[in-house]
Design an enzyme around this catalytic site. Structure first.
Site, PDB file in Angstrom:
ATOM      1  N   ASP D  22      17.689  78.191  -9.976  1.00 19.57           N
ATOM      2  CA  ASP D  22      18.172  76.833 -10.236  1.00 19.57           C
ATOM      3  C   ASP D  22      18.744  76.706 -11.639  1.00 19.57           C
ATOM      4  OD1 ASP D  22      16.368  76.872  -8.100  1.00 19.57           O
ATOM      5  OD2 ASP D  22      15.812  74.780  -8.378  1.00 19.57           O
ATOM      6  N   ARG D 104       3.832  69.127 -18.234  1.00 19.75           N
ATOM      7  CA  ARG D 104       5.130  68.486 -18.439  1.00 19.75           C
ATOM      8  C   ARG D 104       5.282  67.838 -19.803  1.00 19.75           C
ATOM      9  NH1 ARG D 104       6.789  72.136 -15.673  1.00 19.75           N
ATOM     10  NH2 ARG D 104       6.981  71.866 -13.400  1.00 19.75           N
ATOM     11  N   ASP D 133       8.147  65.764 -10.913  1.00 22.30           N
ATOM     12  CA  ASP D 133       8.411  66.320 -12.247  1.00 22.30           C
ATOM     13  C   ASP D 133       9.582  65.648 -12.944  1.00 22.30           C
ATOM     14  OD1 ASP D 133       6.276  67.993 -12.477  1.00 22.30           O
ATOM     15  OD2 ASP D 133       7.250  69.621 -11.399  1.00 22.30           O
ATOM     16  N   SER D 185       7.665  77.279  -2.824  1.00 17.68           N
ATOM     17  CA  SER D 185       8.061  76.802  -4.134  1.00 17.68           C
ATOM     18  C   SER D 185       6.818  76.824  -5.013  1.00 17.68           C
ATOM     19  CB  SER D 185       8.591  75.367  -3.976  1.00 17.68           C
ATOM     20  OG  SER D 185       8.669  74.746  -5.223  1.00 17.68           O
TER      21      SER D 185
END
Lengths: 407, 407, 407, 407
Positions: D22, D104, D133, D185
């Site tokens: 990505d 995060r 996220d 994932s």
């Protein structure tokens, strides 16, 4: 405002219609924008006042609606939305009695019912894109009719002011009595009226006298206090001054009495659901008296742990209602919890009204945990002062042990 | 009252002494009951008023005490007990501003300090066996001095009335100015005065005019409102009407101003910690204004989630303080949580006082999340009305899915 | 133990009787102490096991009781006490599944019913003065039968040990099979068994193998996992491995299966209601599986806000049940709130049992908010990724404004 | 993918870069879309593993970045984000230990710092438009750098699959080792690894063996239990098996030990912040042991009210962290409350690891409220069983009064 490409796929829209400038402009805009779709005007009568409803049907038709439904929801609003909410004790951010918020779900529900009846494929509201009401309406639509398209013109069109709207209507030769200037933005129903805008936009400004419409200024209220008595059954006011009244009639009567004494004015800077602060002034005259009456009976009937729990329900409910989450499992659960406690909320309260204040000064209940005769119980029967020593020793035992162990 | 067997093991007692009838009788009773132990009188000055302290030392000695300590705790009381409590927003059962409750821990702590200083082996208080204060005092003693014996004469002796006490003192030729009849039981400090008893014992009685002592009746208050301005820093009032004042001085000034306007009267039937209901009337004139001022600034500076959390802290703190659990890890944690938020509570408030009401009418803060200029931000920068659609779709997604899945 | 002065005023006592050493001694002690009052033995069958009930009637009569009531409460216990509790998700202090606590109210209620039936004027229990159960029993008695006198021999007599009790019975020629030494104190019912005492009194000791009775050690459990399926309707397990079973039968079956796999062992140092810590080991094999099954379905059916609320109900309920406050308005309210949510708790779960663990590995529900097909919804219909931008902007708006305003 | 109109106004972007497919595609996409802006790659080392970092710098440059910052945040992550969170006891929806969520804010903060350092005017992340996220990252950006533009390519471009990305890179002759198929994932850091997708998308599927990467299957774990000892100071693990270790090193060691025993597997269907359910499997081997250790000490040191409060903090914190609201006043307040309690969380715990379970079997603390010697205190000193009667009478007084008054 050029709307060159017609949007398709919408054939019939039910519009939450008030007859004001915004929703009057929405009717032609919808027809132009959505490929000449049919517009059904819908107006919920939640006690906003007769003057708001007079001539509404004609006005809607004149603006281009094919039909206009005016649905009387006044009693249902008080019985099924206001009472379940105030029984919980919900006050948003410690101050706001949720007047606008409580009305949204009943309006949305009735609007969906009209949509089903007329076979509409869309619903439309005139709320702006910065407020709470859009979220409340659309949250209810999502829960009740996820298949219906929702149209929110204020988020879609490019008009941004009353002037824009007036020009838009003028271009189309649609008459309106609306004026270009309107200081305050208001929303009214049986429970309250809200005021925003004008000088209120600066919290450093005291609201001017012109803001308020339902209550007199405390300074202008009678110099003599007035006493009003409420009879309460299962958390509902059944009698005002010994007169049996329906939920809506009781509220109207209390609005009248309390408004004369300047009771129920609120001035709050609140957190909107959409993340910014706004400043609003609210008037809830009768509601303030009702609310105080319920709490007064609770003082007599709820024990310490029950009352604490009731406050937690209130906190949850205040956000749920403000946030428009009425048609959810959470709401059902909160109401179930609250109604269970409300079975105890029975009795009589006398509230003194004076210069802006509503003060319960007398209260009694068949479910009271307080009673004068209790004081005369023999100590052996119910309370022996010597029991207190044991209570205290165990109540403070963890503190004692901590002090001893950490010496 | 025959006390034939002397109790042993207590040599020196520090008594929380007020000079009133009860504690005056306790001195000789302690000496007779506990084998002629030494009595050290201790009086905490928490702002109950000069007239309560005049001649106190002499009176204590005359009653048989060997020493009398009067400790000025006024500033510490406001700074370290009142402010940390009101910063949380704690109100017991929605109404009571915790005036008596907040004073107990500081008194107990100072009493223990005197006990340590004079080498006492016991502490004594004059609280009755039906009230909250015995629990609060003894809970603090357990945490601070678990080794000290606690003597609670009202739970031990057989006297039950003022007449009993007067007779007891008369027998011993100890003079007292106390009269046999006293309608109301009262407790005063810088923050408030409480009233119980008399006609208040029936919640169906409106409090008579004679109950109140710190505030005028709203009906007797000036016909013109008065505005008072507060400057607030980290949740503390630093200035009143632009005059820099110590915590205690600010409270005194506000008591004076607010009392004249009938502000701060409370009438509540509350759940005592020991399980029964009691009805009390409280006057907290200055405190009511302070409290309202803090909340007004919070309206500007706390976002929705922070404010909700602050209310949870408040709920916890209201019970903790009422229940006398000041010297616990829970209290430290609650205060830590609250003080963290209080760093944002800065600004100015103007409060309007009129006929019993204290209404914040102007508020501003350097930490405000509201600002007029915000309204003029370019939409791209901060708020695009079109964002609302996305917000609403996700905000109501669970409702939509539930409706779709359970069709 | 000389009991020279007979107490009067008690004519007939209903005793919560187990046939163990304590309650066997209580019968003669009551008669001697309370002026030869009549003793009615009462034993609630809450699933503690057949062996506890065999010969109980004879034993009671032999000890001096005039009657012995054994009441089968097994199904009612599971249906009306356990399920309403576990539907809330209540776990005391994060670990304890409330096995002993839940049984106390149903026992107390049945005991009061027997007292009414036989016209008794007192009830008696064999709980010690340091534990929770005395508070639970007497709290229920206070709510259900405030007129009945409560006798708690362990707080009244001077015996302090098993030796004392054995000597007391021997003096009176009452036979007992009880031995002087008993390592652990245990309490069993359909839901669980508790263990206290012995080496457990030091939390720095690992529980020895001899502690546990309902479950095998994980090390001794089968090397192959076993899967058990539960069908759940309104928060109740209706089928185990596709077999329709009554509430009690389902629990028994799960106890059997889960016990073989060492599932349901708990070791906790907990805060007793009376202020001190105690360390207990508990076995709840079937209950652990049931509990996990309910939570698994909730993962599918409760949205974020509903689930958060359910946790608050759980927290409240865990204390309420532990503290013995079953017969209160608070309990009714909590259950009403919980049952409202439980209407959504429907579906099937497969739980894997292996070496002490019960892990839900498959779950499905007709009320699920999750569904594979959702992933294939057209984005326009339910979720447009572009909506996320709007959501995030408004969701974080207060943070953004704070950052901008306080720059 | 034709991107005909270049967007302007972005000159330099700091991209949260992982080296995966990505973010590799994002680099050229950003340059093409935003008028050849400069891309600074940024990678936070939060313990995702060496293999993720090897060659990362070269890869970033090869993909078109002008610079690549790799910042070691491992110790800070554990010390300043993980510990403050787990000290509160936060678990999302009863199961999830918040592994991804906690990482995060620290990543966003470091990314902003790089942006400031290099003078960037935008930040960019590779999160999809359906996940949590994006909200977390952008919520942190809003709080820390409201002036920076945020670019979220997955919400902006039209690519929807790995195939799309591979084709996009192939067109541009950018090499990648990524394959078209990737079942799960995953997101990894020092605390945990998450798994989504594949068969997990149906909650009726048991996770297959191939899902898990950090832990062995319980069935494959050693047949002998292993005991690991933790020393804990102020809520932090300072020693593992008596070896002093830094926060990160302690976590790594526990990951290693616990992973061998199959400890720390979680399988949950959770409510995403954006309104839909998702099913995830998580592995938190060392964290599960740490978490259990903290809770075990709390059992010894927190009294009943403190523990209840700690659970409320936990509930709040679980949502706050999950929802990405780290840089808020609420977070500071929660941590202040929690750290105050954590001062008591000191001691030693021995945890037994066996076949997937981590069970604290021994615990001790200098702050313990439990102690064996307590049992031997003279009753007069700390606990007199007779005190229990008084406690119970007052504790149940409200129930008694209610029963008496409503007879």
């Amino acid at each position: 405002m050029s709307q060159t490409v017609k949007k398709t796929g919408v054939k019939k829209v039910v519009l939450a219609y008030s007859g004001g400038l915004d929703t009057s402009a929405i009717i032609p805009w919808l027809k132009e924008t959505y490929d000449n779709c049919e517009i059904v005007a819908f107006c919920a009568d939640v006690g906003q006042g007769e003057e708001e409803l007079v001539g509404l049907h004609e006005k809607a038709i004149a603006s281009g609606a094919s039909e206009c439904y005016i649905v009387d929801l006044k009693e249902e609003f008080v019985a099924d939305y206001i009472y379940p909410t105030i029984a919980t004790g919900a006050i948003y951010e410690g101050t706001y009695l949720l007047g606008t918020s409580m009305a949204r779900p009943i309006i949305a529900k009735a609007q969906v019912e009209v949509a089903r009846k007329v076979g509409a494929d869309a619903v439309c509201h005139g709320c702006t894109g910065k407020g709470n009401d859009q979220v409340r309406f659309e949250g209810c639509f999502a829960a009740l009719a996820p298949d219906l398209k929702v149209i929110a013109p204020w988020r879609e069109w490019e008009m941004r002011s009353r002037e824009d709207l007036l020009a838009y209507l003028a271009e189309r030769n649609i008459q309106t009595t609306a004026s270009a200037t309107k200081i305050y933005s208001r929303d009214a129903n049986a429970w309250h009226i809200s005021h925003e805008g004008g000088e209120l936009e600066d919290p450093w400004n005291e609201p001017s006298k012109g803001v308020w419409t339902l209550t007199v200024a405390p300074e202008d209220a009678p110099n003599e206090p007035e006493y009003v008595s409420l009879s309460i059954k299962n958390g509902r006011v059944t009698h005002v001054n010994d007169e049996a009244l329906s939920p809506y009639a009781a509220l109207m009567k209390l609005n009248d009495i309390a408004g004369k004494h300047g009771v129920g004015r609120i001035d709050i800077t609140e957190n909107r659901l959409v993340g910014m602060k706004s400043r609003g002034c609210y008037e809830t005259p009768g509601g303030t008296v009702m609310f105080a009456g319920l709490r007064a009976i609770e003082e007599l009937v709820l024990d310490k742990t029950s009352r604490t729990w009731r406050e937690q329900i209130a906190g949850q409910m205040s956000h749920l209602v403000y946030d428009g989450r009425w048609f959810t499992p959470l709401c059902k659960s909160l109401i179930a919890a609250s109604e269970s406690l409300a079975e105890l909320v029975n009795g009589d309260v006398v509230v003194k009204l004076y210069k802006g204040q509503a003060t319960p000064v007398k209260k009694r209940s068949p479910n009271s945990l307080y009673s004068e005769s209790f004081a005369t119980f023999g100590e052996d029967d119910v309370y022996d002062q010597k029991h207190a020593e044991g209570f205290i020793r165990l109540y403070s035992l963890a503190s004692r042990i901590r002090a001893l162990n950490t010496k």
